[in-house]
Design a protein around this motif. Structure first.
Motif, PDB file in Angstrom:
ATOM      1  N   GLY A 275       9.154  -0.114  -1.150  1.00  0.00           N
ATOM      2  CA  GLY A 275       9.717  -1.068  -1.096  1.00  0.00           C
ATOM      3  C   GLY A 275      11.446  -1.587  -0.137  1.00  0.00           C
ATOM      4  O   GLY A 275      11.656  -2.576   0.781  1.00  0.00           O
TER       5      GLY A 275
ATOM      6  N   ARG B 157       4.329   1.448   4.406  1.00  0.00           N
ATOM      7  CA  ARG B 157       3.920   0.249   3.247  1.00  0.00           C
ATOM      8  C   ARG B 157       2.771   1.133   3.061  1.00  0.00           C
ATOM      9  O   ARG B 157       1.813   2.040   4.022  1.00  0.00           O
ATOM     10  CB  ARG B 157       3.441  -0.764   4.829  1.00  0.00           C
ATOM     11  CG  ARG B 157       4.732  -1.958   4.225  1.00  0.00           C
ATOM     12  CD  ARG B 157       4.876  -2.171   2.953  1.00  0.00           C
ATOM     13  NE  ARG B 157       5.986  -3.513   3.390  1.00  0.00           N
ATOM     14  CZ  ARG B 157       8.379  -2.716   3.087  1.00  0.00           C
ATOM     15  NH1 ARG B 157       7.266  -1.952   3.058  1.00  0.00           N
ATOM     16  NH2 ARG B 157       8.481  -3.746   3.102  1.00  0.00           N
TER      17      ARG B 157
ATOM     18  N   ASP C 123       4.140  -3.992  -1.378  1.00  0.00           N
ATOM     19  CA  ASP C 123       5.417  -4.710  -1.306  1.00  0.00           C
ATOM     20  C   ASP C 123       6.483  -4.626  -2.601  1.00  0.00           C
ATOM     21  O   ASP C 123       7.874  -4.855  -2.390  1.00  0.00           O
ATOM     22  CB  ASP C 123       5.313  -6.195  -0.701  1.00  0.00           C
ATOM     23  CG  ASP C 123       4.863  -6.503   0.862  1.00  0.00           C
ATOM     24  OD1 ASP C 123       5.525  -5.116   1.055  1.00  0.00           O
ATOM     25  OD2 ASP C 123       4.269  -7.157   1.345  1.00  0.00           O
TER      26      ASP C 123
END
Length: 271
Positions: free
Chosen positions: A207, A212, A201
């Motif tokens: 981000g 992710r 993150d």
């Protein structure tokens, strides 16, 4: 010229825009590690706010380092193998095969999701010895097709900026599937450490998307334990390349093992 709007249904697909922009920015530097004018022109044709990636200087240098390193790996493989076939997994909008100097001496397959390949065809049309395949790298049908079409050829697989978005079971399945089908071939892929994966993150560029990181790995010999047919060839860690460009940050990273080996490229041969 009307620009092309980007609207990917897959969040991971959107991440291909990050290295595209960073390759273009690197190419415009006076001390560039490579010159990729096709990426520059591609960025100019896309309607997208690339400036949101502009603050991620270390990642941009990492992209430049891995691009230069993997270009050289591919060029060396083409030079030293008979009937070379280059397979670029998760190719995105990277014109690697157009960029390497001896591409005329090889055949290339570019694999990515159908929506990415459709966009790639619009921006970087395929050529006679550069074949596009719309498929997930998690599938095996395209592996079987390529193996059947080119018996006796020498294969090198390159997977850059992709595997960290899948969980370990899927990554393991991808790598062992290639190893089973392409004895004598090589695989080179970008990997992240578990530390980087846990702190995904905080990544300044990723981000900014919905994607992710899911997979990190610290020990390159761990891959060898996935199959008796896999052998480690080489490892490269980003701060060791283009040291003058990393400056003081690179000096600090090389002093701290956790940072030194956080990002890099590993290469394997299938016995």
């Amino acid at each position: 010229m009307e620009k092309i709007r980007i609207d990917f249904s897959d969040s991971v697909a959107e991440t291909l825009l990050i290295p595209l922009w960073m390759r273009a920015e690197e190419s415009r530097r006076s001390d560039a590690l490579f010159h990729d004018w096709l990426s520059c022109s591609t960025v100019d044709r896309i309607d997208y706010d690339f400036t949101k990636f502009s603050g991620d200087k270390l990642s941009a240098l990492g992209v430049a380092v891995r691009t230069r390193f993997l270009d050289e790996v591919v060029e060396r493989f083409i030079e030293t193998h008979d009937s070379p076939v280059v397979v670029l997994m998760g190719c995105g909008l990277d014109p690697r095969f157009q960029r390497v100097r001896n591409s005329a001496d090889a055949l290339c397959y570019e694999i990515d999701l159908p929506e990415v390949i459709e966009l790639r065809e619009r921006l970087i049309p395929a050529s006679e010895n550069d074949i596009y395949v719309g498929a997930s790298i998690l599938e095996t049908q395209w592996l079987d097709d390529i193996a059947e079409r080119h018996p006796g050829s020498s294969f090198i697989f390159v997977c850059e900026g992709v595997l960290m978005y899948f969980d370990e079971n899927r990554v393991r399945s991808v790598i062992t599937s290639i190893a089973e089908r392409f004895r004598g071939g090589e695989l080179w892929f970008e990997r992240l450490s578990r530390f980087v994966c846990r702190n995904a993150d905080r990544h300044k560029s990723v981000g900014k998307t919905d994607a992710r990181f899911k997979w990190g790995i610290d020990d390159p010999t761990e891959i060898e334990r996935w199959s008796p047919d896999i052998r480690l060839v080489d490892t490269m860690y980003y701060p060791d390349m283009a040291r003058s460009r990393w400056g003081f940050a690179g000096y600090v990273m090389r002093l701290i093992p956790l940072l030194h080996r956080s990002c890099g490229v590993w290469g394997y041969r299938f016995m």
